[in-house]
Design an enzyme around this catalytic site. Sequence first.
Site, PDB file in Angstrom:
ATOM      1  CB  SER A  48      -5.179  11.615 -16.410  1.00 31.63           C
ATOM      2  OG  SER A  48      -4.973  12.984 -16.710  1.00 31.63           O
ATOM      3  CG  ASP A  86       1.606  14.066 -14.518  1.00 28.86           C
ATOM      4  OD1 ASP A  86       2.226  14.374 -13.478  1.00 28.86           O
ATOM      5  OD2 ASP A  86       0.473  13.549 -14.507  1.00 28.86           O
ATOM      6  CE  LYS A 116       0.365  15.920 -11.479  1.00 28.88           C
ATOM      7  NZ  LYS A 116       0.506  14.471 -11.233  1.00 28.88           N
ATOM      8  CD  GLU A 118       1.493   9.587  -9.811  1.00 25.70           C
ATOM      9  OE1 GLU A 118       1.611   8.435  -9.321  1.00 25.70           O
ATOM     10  OE2 GLU A 118       0.695   9.854 -10.727  1.00 25.70           O
ATOM     11  CD  GLU A 185      -5.420  11.322  -7.509  1.00 22.56           C
ATOM     12  OE1 GLU A 185      -4.411  11.784  -8.080  1.00 22.56           O
ATOM     13  OE2 GLU A 185      -6.232  10.561  -8.069  1.00 22.56           O
TER      14      GLU A 185
HETATM   15  O1  KIV Z   1      -2.579  12.864 -14.462  1.00 21.17           O
HETATM   16  C1  KIV Z   1      -3.377  13.652 -13.940  1.00 21.17           C
HETATM   17  O2  KIV Z   1      -4.344  14.105 -14.556  1.00 21.17           O
HETATM   18  C2  KIV Z   1      -3.170  14.031 -12.551  1.00 21.17           C
HETATM   19  C3  KIV Z   1      -4.224  14.842 -11.870  1.00 21.17           C
HETATM   20  C4  KIV Z   1      -5.461  14.075 -11.673  1.00 21.17           C
HETATM   21  C5  KIV Z   1      -3.740  15.456 -10.622  1.00 21.17           C
HETATM   22  O3  KIV Z   1      -2.174  13.693 -11.987  1.00 21.17           O
END
Ligand code: KIV
Length: 268
Positions: A48, A86, A116, A118, A185
């Site tokens: 994000s 991420d 993390k 997806e 989410e």
């Molecule tokens: O990229 C991000 O901030 C996210 C969160 C909103 C879970 O994946």
Amino acid sequence: MSLEKVTIPKLIQMKQDGEKITMLTAYDYPFARILDGAGVDILLVGDSVGSVVAGYDTTLPVTIDEMIYHTKMVTRAAQRALVVIDMPFMSYQVSVEDAVRNAGRMIKESGAEAVKLEGGQNQFDAIKAITRMDIPVMGHIGLTPQSVHAMGGYKVQGKADAARQKVMDDALAVQEAGAFSVVLEGIPLSLAQEITEKLSIPTIGIGAGIHCDGQVLVIHDLVGLFDKKRPKFVKQYVNLWDVITKAVQDYCREVKEGDFPTDAHSFH
Ligand code: KIV
């Protein structure tokens, strides 16, 4: 707040004890210092960053190098919180080998403690292979922003019966593949409750209601530093956009009127 370092076994214990887990995004040193000091359990360097810091319309343009750059600022600041990085779009989707190599590089160069990514059943092999390298993985299912075009926009997932079953199967797949937790989410709260009760790993909700084991928000949404559309699930606790605007207007006025700097700000 306990000063004890947050670890993955500690997060599993928190679920077992019914203690809620707090997670917020962080992308730089000052925010990470503030959030870590305030007692947030997990700092997520989310992709994000592309939307709220870089000004893109989606998270898709974010690169591995950019993720590492931001995460290094966060790991330099964090003392107690677990730091999760991420994996950006196309850093794990092409092949399992790619996924493992990129996860390893991101952990090695950024100092983060977990990655993390997806996806659910479709990322089973990637999650399994990365965890086999002893790199902890946080899953992310339901509304997955990297799939924005395939989903036809940022839409709540798992509403109809078949879609609900798919999200449940994704959750079970992520756990079975070895993930230590999973972000839920944009799904109905009753589905998030069912998943949370079924899984032994913690669920972290965003737009998934009250029943998850923890909650996550994007820090720029929480403090009012994002000037575009705010989703229904966001709670803005302060409007820093207005606070900063007022401070800058005061500065401009004082400079124009000769009220700053004063003698106290000058050297003799
Ligand atoms: O990229 C991000 O901030 C996210 C969160 C909103 C879970 O994946």
